[in-house]
Design a protein around this motif. Sequence first.
Motif, PDB file in Angstrom:
ATOM      1  N   VAL B 119       0.998  -1.118   0.318  1.00 26.39           N
ATOM      2  CA  VAL B 119      -0.092   0.069   0.050  1.00 26.39           C
ATOM      3  C   VAL B 119       0.810   1.527  -0.330  1.00 26.39           C
ATOM      4  CG1 VAL B 119      -1.921   0.936   1.628  1.00 26.39           C
ATOM      5  CG2 VAL B 119      -1.672  -1.373   0.905  1.00 26.39           C
ATOM      6  N   ARG B 120       0.002   2.123  -0.956  1.00 27.24           N
ATOM      7  CA  ARG B 120       1.275   3.718  -1.277  1.00 27.24           C
ATOM      8  C   ARG B 120       1.767   4.158   0.538  1.00 27.24           C
ATOM      9  NH1 ARG B 120      -1.925   7.409  -2.520  1.00 27.24           N
ATOM     10  NH2 ARG B 120      -3.679   6.421  -2.248  1.00 27.24           N
ATOM     11  N   LYS B 121       2.304   4.623   0.331  1.00 23.72           N
ATOM     12  CA  LYS B 121       3.212   5.416   2.111  1.00 23.72           C
ATOM     13  C   LYS B 121       2.072   6.457   2.362  1.00 23.72           C
ATOM     14  CE  LYS B 121       6.060   2.698   3.319  1.00 23.72           C
ATOM     15  NZ  LYS B 121       5.209   1.516   4.287  1.00 23.72           N
ATOM     16  N   ASP B 122       1.389   7.321   1.461  1.00 22.83           N
ATOM     17  CA  ASP B 122       0.881   8.438   1.824  1.00 22.83           C
ATOM     18  C   ASP B 122      -0.386   7.774   1.650  1.00 22.83           C
ATOM     19  OD1 ASP B 122       1.532   7.868  -1.242  1.00 22.83           O
ATOM     20  OD2 ASP B 122       0.361   9.709  -1.430  1.00 22.83           O
ATOM     21  N   LEU B 123      -1.058   6.746   1.250  1.00 24.02           N
ATOM     22  CA  LEU B 123      -2.600   6.487   1.885  1.00 24.02           C
ATOM     23  C   LEU B 123      -2.326   5.860   3.114  1.00 24.02           C
ATOM     24  CD1 LEU B 123      -5.033   5.895   0.576  1.00 24.02           C
ATOM     25  CD2 LEU B 123      -4.339   3.172  -0.312  1.00 24.02           C
ATOM     26  N   ILE B 124      -0.944   4.882   3.604  1.00 28.43           N
ATOM     27  CA  ILE B 124      -1.241   4.921   4.789  1.00 28.43           C
ATOM     28  C   ILE B 124      -1.147   6.260   5.519  1.00 28.43           C
ATOM     29  CG2 ILE B 124       0.773   3.656   6.546  1.00 28.43           C
ATOM     30  CD1 ILE B 124       1.332   1.885   3.913  1.00 28.43           C
ATOM     31  N   GLU B 125      -0.774   6.537   5.437  1.00 29.26           N
ATOM     32  CA  GLU B 125      -0.825   8.270   6.807  1.00 29.26           C
ATOM     33  C   GLU B 125      -2.157   8.816   6.524  1.00 29.26           C
ATOM     34  OE1 GLU B 125       2.101  10.601   4.470  1.00 29.26           O
ATOM     35  OE2 GLU B 125       3.758   9.484   5.664  1.00 29.26           O
ATOM     36  N   LYS B 126      -2.627   8.209   5.491  1.00 23.70           N
ATOM     37  CA  LYS B 126      -4.355   9.069   5.219  1.00 23.70           C
ATOM     38  C   LYS B 126      -5.504   7.816   5.573  1.00 23.70           C
ATOM     39  CE  LYS B 126      -4.620  12.701   3.300  1.00 23.70           C
ATOM     40  NZ  LYS B 126      -4.661  14.298   3.647  1.00 23.70           N
ATOM     41  N   THR B 127      -4.962   7.073   6.346  1.00 22.43           N
ATOM     42  CA  THR B 127      -5.692   5.655   7.521  1.00 22.43           C
ATOM     43  C   THR B 127      -5.496   6.018   8.635  1.00 22.43           C
ATOM     44  OG1 THR B 127      -4.626   4.085   5.617  1.00 22.43           O
ATOM     45  CG2 THR B 127      -6.101   2.670   7.183  1.00 22.43           C
ATOM     46  N   ARG B 128      -6.956   5.597   8.475  1.00 17.94           N
ATOM     47  CA  ARG B 128      -7.280   6.272  10.583  1.00 17.94           C
ATOM     48  C   ARG B 128      -8.241   5.302  11.240  1.00 17.94           C
ATOM     49  NH1 ARG B 128     -10.177  11.948  10.024  1.00 17.94           N
ATOM     50  NH2 ARG B 128     -10.445  10.661   8.459  1.00 17.94           N
ATOM     51  N   GLY B 129      -8.279   5.114  12.484  1.00 23.98           N
ATOM     52  CA  GLY B 129      -8.581   4.172  13.135  1.00 23.98           C
ATOM     53  C   GLY B 129      -9.724   4.891  13.618  1.00 23.98           C
ATOM     54  N   PHE B 130     -10.923   3.724  13.993  1.00 27.60           N
ATOM     55  CA  PHE B 130     -12.066   4.112  14.588  1.00 27.60           C
ATOM     56  C   PHE B 130     -12.655   2.834  15.969  1.00 27.60           C
ATOM     57  CE2 PHE B 130     -11.841   7.115  10.501  1.00 27.60           C
ATOM     58  CZ  PHE B 130     -12.185   8.182  11.263  1.00 27.60           C
ATOM     59  N   ILE B 131     -14.062   3.042  16.266  1.00 28.05           N
ATOM     60  CA  ILE B 131     -14.283   2.792  17.126  1.00 28.05           C
ATOM     61  C   ILE B 131     -15.872   2.721  17.416  1.00 28.05           C
ATOM     62  CG2 ILE B 131     -14.737   1.406  18.650  1.00 28.05           C
ATOM     63  CD1 ILE B 131     -12.143   1.344  19.805  1.00 28.05           C
ATOM     64  N   PHE B 132     -16.762   1.738  16.613  1.00 32.52           N
ATOM     65  CA  PHE B 132     -18.405   2.023  16.640  1.00 32.52           C
ATOM     66  C   PHE B 132     -18.501   1.350  17.627  1.00 32.52           C
ATOM     67  CE2 PHE B 132     -22.515   0.505  14.734  1.00 32.52           C
ATOM     68  CZ  PHE B 132     -22.803   1.522  15.120  1.00 32.52           C
ATOM     69  N   ASP B 133     -18.958   2.560  19.104  1.00 32.60           N
ATOM     70  CA  ASP B 133     -20.412   1.842  19.876  1.00 32.60           C
ATOM     71  C   ASP B 133     -21.795   2.050  19.927  1.00 32.60           C
ATOM     72  OD1 ASP B 133     -21.789   1.819  21.827  1.00 32.60           O
ATOM     73  OD2 ASP B 133     -20.147   2.827  23.519  1.00 32.60           O
ATOM     74  N   VAL B 134     -21.851   0.178  19.323  1.00 35.54           N
ATOM     75  CA  VAL B 134     -23.302   0.223  18.654  1.00 35.54           C
ATOM     76  C   VAL B 134     -24.557   0.377  20.092  1.00 35.54           C
ATOM     77  CG1 VAL B 134     -22.182  -2.224  17.467  1.00 35.54           C
ATOM     78  CG2 VAL B 134     -23.361  -2.299  20.286  1.00 35.54           C
ATOM     79  N   LYS B 135     -23.898   0.592  21.135  1.00 39.09           N
ATOM     80  CA  LYS B 135     -25.361   1.343  22.309  1.00 39.09           C
ATOM     81  C   LYS B 135     -25.367   2.254  21.746  1.00 39.09           C
ATOM     82  CE  LYS B 135     -24.485  -2.111  26.165  1.00 39.09           C
ATOM     83  NZ  LYS B 135     -24.173  -1.956  26.561  1.00 39.09           N
ATOM     84  N   THR B 136     -24.214   3.605  21.615  1.00 40.38           N
ATOM     85  CA  THR B 136     -24.888   5.245  21.299  1.00 40.38           C
ATOM     86  C   THR B 136     -24.642   5.410  20.515  1.00 40.38           C
ATOM     87  OG1 THR B 136     -22.245   5.496  21.136  1.00 40.38           O
ATOM     88  CG2 THR B 136     -23.533   5.949  23.643  1.00 40.38           C
ATOM     89  N   GLY B 137     -24.194   4.607  18.437  1.00 36.79           N
ATOM     90  CA  GLY B 137     -24.522   4.871  17.818  1.00 36.79           C
ATOM     91  C   GLY B 137     -23.443   5.850  17.448  1.00 36.79           C
ATOM     92  N   LEU B 138     -22.119   6.188  18.060  1.00 34.88           N
ATOM     93  CA  LEU B 138     -21.143   6.888  17.587  1.00 34.88           C
ATOM     94  C   LEU B 138     -20.155   6.331  17.849  1.00 34.88           C
ATOM     95  CD1 LEU B 138     -21.828   9.719  20.841  1.00 34.88           C
ATOM     96  CD2 LEU B 138     -22.455   9.963  18.654  1.00 34.88           C
ATOM     97  N   VAL B 139     -19.122   7.129  16.633  1.00 32.52           N
ATOM     98  CA  VAL B 139     -17.623   6.772  16.179  1.00 32.52           C
ATOM     99  C   VAL B 139     -16.931   7.090  16.686  1.00 32.52           C
ATOM    100  CG1 VAL B 139     -16.450   6.436  14.244  1.00 32.52           C
ATOM    101  CG2 VAL B 139     -18.936   5.101  14.316  1.00 32.52           C
ATOM    102  N   SER B 140     -16.204   6.956  17.247  1.00 28.96           N
ATOM    103  CA  SER B 140     -14.584   7.900  18.010  1.00 28.96           C
ATOM    104  C   SER B 140     -13.284   7.367  17.791  1.00 28.96           C
ATOM    105  CB  SER B 140     -14.798   7.183  19.494  1.00 28.96           C
ATOM    106  OG  SER B 140     -15.522   7.148  20.110  1.00 28.96           O
ATOM    107  N   PRO B 141     -12.329   8.667  17.047  1.00 35.13           N
ATOM    108  CA  PRO B 141     -10.772   7.582  16.864  1.00 35.13           C
ATOM    109  C   PRO B 141     -10.901   6.737  17.643  1.00 35.13           C
ATOM    110  CG  PRO B 141     -11.509  10.565  17.249  1.00 35.13           C
ATOM    111  CD  PRO B 141     -12.547   9.389  17.290  1.00 35.13           C
ATOM    112  N   VAL B 142      -9.979   6.312  16.926  1.00 35.04           N
ATOM    113  CA  VAL B 142      -8.668   5.340  17.608  1.00 35.04           C
ATOM    114  C   VAL B 142      -7.151   6.868  17.941  1.00 35.04           C
ATOM    115  CG1 VAL B 142      -7.324   3.656  18.542  1.00 35.04           C
ATOM    116  CG2 VAL B 142      -9.933   3.558  17.713  1.00 35.04           C
ATOM    117  N   VAL B 143      -6.598   6.471  18.902  1.00 39.43           N
ATOM    118  CA  VAL B 143      -5.342   7.436  19.133  1.00 39.43           C
ATOM    119  C   VAL B 143      -4.220   6.724  18.762  1.00 39.43           C
ATOM    120  CG1 VAL B 143      -3.844   9.758  19.933  1.00 39.43           C
ATOM    121  CG2 VAL B 143      -6.544   9.739  19.515  1.00 39.43           C
TER     122      VAL B 143
END
Lengths: 143, 143
Positions: B119-143
């Motif tokens: 995978v391209r390095k600049d695409l890897i840099e544009k990749t972020r992680g999140f957790i979707f909380d099925v109870k609240t419906g909210l998506v939070s970033p993983v730092v």
Amino acid sequence: MSNTPLTQMHLSVTCNDRRCIPERFFNIQPGEVVVHRNAGGNVRHALRDIIILDEVLGLKEIAIVHHTDCGTLRFRDEDIRKTDSRYWPEIDAMHIGAIADVDRSVGDDLEWLGKTPFVRKDLIEKTRGFIFDVKTGLVSPVV
Amino acid sequence: MSNTPLTQMHLSVTCNDRRCIPERFFNIQPGEVVVHRNAGGNVRHALRDIIILDEVLGLKEIAIVHHTDCGTLRFRDEDIRKTDSRYWPEIDAMHIGAIADVDRSVGDDLEWLGKTPFVRKDLIEKTRGFIFDVKTGLVSPVV
């Protein structure tokens, strides 16, 4: 969105394409379907998920849904080699899965699934193939 | 549903779970996102699609989204052996991907993607992680 526990259910295997949303083209509510989406909706790449989901949830049926105007119609496997050529053998081994004809690709997938020893025979019998026409929005069975 | 040609766009990698619908939890229109869904949203199993989609469409960014109450928290890899034991080694080689902790699994996936040469390095840099909380419906970033 439903927040009830997972139960036995239907699995749709379909494409990454932004138009391929099973909850829409099957006109079902979000709580009623588990979904695997990969490039082309290739069932070989859904095998891990079929095994896991059948173990954890118990699947009732599987729908394999390919679609018209699919991106996998627009390349050949050997085109997908953007990286350094020393990685090409590994990429070639990934079964990229370019397709030449959507009707045939659904039939190929049904045939392939029918031969795998990893899926219950009665679940294989409950697996059907479909084509989603992105122009009309209709899903047609592949006989 | 949009019927315009595919263009450069965002890829969401998320789970089969019937509640994991990126168009919903990111509150975006169907035409704006391509989606890979596998058991757990494990990025290793999305690699083929990332390679294809980046070649065919050119990806702008990737979101890896795991979720609370995930089915992959409820088993160990070696539980997934429903078939005849002679097929167990092949199943074990599939990287079933049971997880013990959702925060950690997103971090593991980001780390794994960061090391792949496919995978391209600049695409890897544009990749972020999140957790979707099925109870609240909210998506939070993983730092």
